[in-house]
Design a protein around this motif. Structure first.
Motif: not given
Length: 713
Positions: A32-42, A130-143
């Motif tokens: 997830v990126r905003s400006g030059d701040t980038i975070i990896l969320v799994t 927070m947005n990355g955690a939601s996106a990672a869970l939604c993309l995964s097969d985790i309910p």
């Protein structure tokens, strides 16, 4: 490599979510990126439930790497150390809105890991986590019942701003972190500078509009790259055991949970539980301890909800809008700088305020940007005896840090400016009894302890919690809800909401919302804001009875005074090798610190030491005036006169002819090195050399005596 990326146009710096490039072995992963701040969320979830697992083991880890800011970590090992307070609070903010969105009975070990990869010191990474955690869970097969969106709302010059930069936040009177789905709010957290409640509610609606954009882009990303959801087996209470529990205790559980005190309730409920366990073990020997616990908890929760929904009666006998009994007392400890006790029913907090020199402030590693130092610190401590239990003492947990942070940011807006009150301030809250909302008791006792210490707060702050009990129909629509003012522990455990709101008589200063539901309408939260605002008045009145205003500075607190010297003359105060400043500190017993702009702060435990240090510094920067009389030590003797210290670091010559009336053959016949003499300044030449005259001073003294003689006669 199948990479998908999508951007949400929210705030001044859009948020871009990308998947398919990194961490492809995780169940779900995004950057997830905003400006030059980038975070990896799994996101990763186990495929088997551990034996004996009796609760949902969700863990969230957030880590800021020094490399993200292009720096080395400090310390001997040059590695990132234990989690910082910012990392822990980001973990909590990421965890809390996710937890109610997993299916009931999903007990599979699940972990969210967020790593800061790049930091531009402009955009904060917590919202991206927070947005990355939601996106990672939604993309995964985790309910997971997402997606959800998270934004920060500021208010600069009266205008709401989505995801303000660090610079904008410095000028903002609002810091609202808001998490929601398409229609409802799930979690909020933050602080404000006495923002009126009406404006606060407007900020909630403003945030909800931005959240909808983030939810929409995540739905699109799931359509492009999402996995089918996995099958799983939920761990639920067994129907036959629920029937046994209801048969044994159904007609008595209500009487047990309505015992007047927490201790009595625990004894009666415990006795019923033992009966239920014995009956279940007899009729269903295969039942586990967890099966028994699930059945009995279901029974308690059902009785708790029926009583409130149908009778409007709570476990401790109050109605839904009733506060517990309040108690407030200030100045309870003799030697500390400030102290206070605040109680609501069986919830009690003892707060102790300590004042220290400003250079005792806390310095913070801020790889992601933001504040680098704190002058106000609030520490919240929750010992096991506060709930009548034994337990491990020593290490802090995330709950204690989170509750302390909530109380800290709620009091922070009413602290005096450092120029007005140049102290570092610490409040230590010791929770001595706990039965609901100890963090709000900490806000009240902490405020009172600061007033007790003599801190000139703008206005006192009080806090209160509001709970919620809801009823849904078979279609999943909410049919009924009842807000609960000032919730106790069981209402927090069995209820659906814990909303904490702090403020003064003028407006909101701090807040936090946690839900066990997947969201509630903003109208319910707005109603809770009004309930909390109305309840704040009697709490502030009770606090004012104990301590109506700040008193004199505690006699045990250090004294501080500030003076200003020319910035280009700081070196004179310090002296060669620190000689001058060390001498002042040794003579006065005070501590002296100097800022780059020439501000000198003097700290002393006693007023005499403070006054002496101030006098020495002021004398050092005084200009010698012709015609003025000075007293000082003789610092050296020469054949042509004596040099005396006129002002600190400034000497003047008393010529041999100016030592006394008549001719002086030998200087040491009149004065010796180390003698304290008084002389009059008779001139300063173009090179700044000072001429002093003891003879002129003596003549003036004699003339004054002559003038006084006739008057006496």
């Amino acid at each position: 490599m199948n990479i998908h990326s999508i951007t949400a146009e929210v705030g001044s710096n859009p948020i871009t979510i990308e998947t398919g490039k990194l961490a492809k072995l995780a169940d779900g992963a995004v950057t997830v990126r905003s400006g030059d701040t980038i975070i990896l969320v799994t996101a990763v979830s186990a495929t088997k439930v551990k034996d004996g697992q009796t609760w949902f083991p969700l863990s969230v880890e957030y880590k800021e790497k020094a490399s993200a800011a292009g720096v080395f970590p400090g310390g001997y090992f040059k590695r990132e150390g234990r989690p910082t307070e910012k990392e822990i609070l980001t973990c909590r903010m990421t965890d809390r809105p996710l937890r109610p969105l997993f299916p009931k009975g999903y007990f599979y070990d699940t972990q969210i890991v967020a790593i800061l990869l790049s930091a531009d010191a402009i955009n904060d990474a917590d919202i991206l986590s927070m947005n990355g955690a939601s996106a990672a869970l939604c993309l995964s097969d985790i309910p997971f019942a997402g997606p959800i969106g998270a934004v920060r709302v500021g208010r600069v010059d009266g205008q709401f701003v989505i995801n303000p930069t660090f610079d904008e936040r410095e000028n903002s009177d609002l810091d609202l972190v808001y998490v929601g789905n398409k229609t409802d709010v799930i979690m909020i957290e933050g602080a404000a500078d006495e923002l009126p409640e009406e404006e606060f509610v407007k900020a909630l609606h403003f945030a909800q509009e931005a959240v909808q954009k983030l939810v929409a882009v995540q739905e699109e990303l799931v359509r492009l790259a999402g996995k089918p959801k996995r099958d799983y087996t939920p761990v639920l209470a067994k129907e036959n055991l629920l029937e046994i529990a209801y048969e044994i205790a159904g007609d008595r559980i209500e009487g047990a949970i309505y015992a007047p005190t927490k201790v009595e309730r625990a004894k009666k409920v415990g006795a019923l539980r033992d009966e239920v366990e014995a009956a279940i073990k007899e009729r269903a020997p295969e039942a586990t301890a967890f099966d028994v616990e699930q059945a009995f908890e279901y029974l308690q929760k059902k009785a708790f909800r029926i009583s409130i929904m149908e009778k409007g009666l709570r476990a401790d006998g109050r109605n839904p809008s009733q506060l517990r009994n309040l108690y407030a007392e200030a100045n309870v400890l003799p030697r500390v700088h400030g102290s206070a006790i605040f109680s609501r029913g069986e919830t009690q907090a003892l707060a102790i305020a300590t004042l220290a020199p400003g250079d005792e402030k806390q310095f913070i590693d801020n790889y992601a940007g933001g504040e680098s130092e704190k002058r106000f610190i609030l520490h919240y401590n929750f010992p096991p005896f506060s709930v009548g239990e034994t337990g491990r003492m020593g290490g802090l947990n995330r709950r204690e840090i989170g509750h302390g942070a909530l109380a800290e940011r709620s009091i922070q807006p009413v602290l005096p400016h450092p120029d007005e009150f140049p102290y570092a301030i610490r409040v230590s809250s010791e929770v001595t009894e706990s039965n609901g909302s100890t963090s709000m008791a900490t806000v009240c006792s902490g405020t009172m302890s600061l007033l007790s210490a003599g801190v000139p707060l703008i206005r006192p702050v009080a806090g209160i919690s509001v709970g919620l009990v809801t009823e849904f129909n078979e279609a999943g629509a909410m049919e009924k809800y009842i807000p609960l003012l000032d919730i106790i522990g069981s209402e927090d455990f069995y209820g659906d909401m814990d909303f904490k709101l702090c403020g003064t008589s003028h407006g909101v200063t701090g807040y936090q919302l946690d839900l066990k539901l997947p969201g509630i309408p903003l109208s319910i939260l707005a109603e809770a804001v009004t309930i909390a605002k109305n309840a704040r008045t009697p709490i502030l009145e009770k606090m004012a009875e104990a301590i109506p205003a700040h008193g004199e500075l505690s006699p045990h607190a250090p004294r501080i005074v500030s003076i200003k010297i020319p910035a280009d003359r700081i070196g004179e105060l310090i002296g060669p090798g620190g000689k001058n400043i060390k001498g002042i500190q040794a003579e006065s017993g005070a501590e002296v610190s100097i800022e780059d702009d020439g501000t000198v702060r003097i700290y002393a435990s006693k007023q005499e030491g403070l006054d002496r240090a101030k006098s020495l510094i002021e004398r050092m920067f005084q200009e010698i005036e012709v015609g003025k009389v000075y007293t000082g030590k003789v610092v050296s003797i020469t054949a042509f006169g004596a040099f005396m210290e006129v002002l600190p670091g400034k000497d003047g010559l008393v010529h041999v002819s100016e030592l006394a009336e008549g001719r002086t053959e030998n200087v040491e016949d009149i004065v010796k090195k180390g003698d304290l003499i008084t002389a009059k300044c008779i001139g300063v030449d173009e090179k700044g050399r000072v001429k002093m005259s003891r003879r002129a001073y003596l003549r003036d003294q004699k003339a004054e005596q002559v003038e006084a003689a006739p008057a006496e006669a």
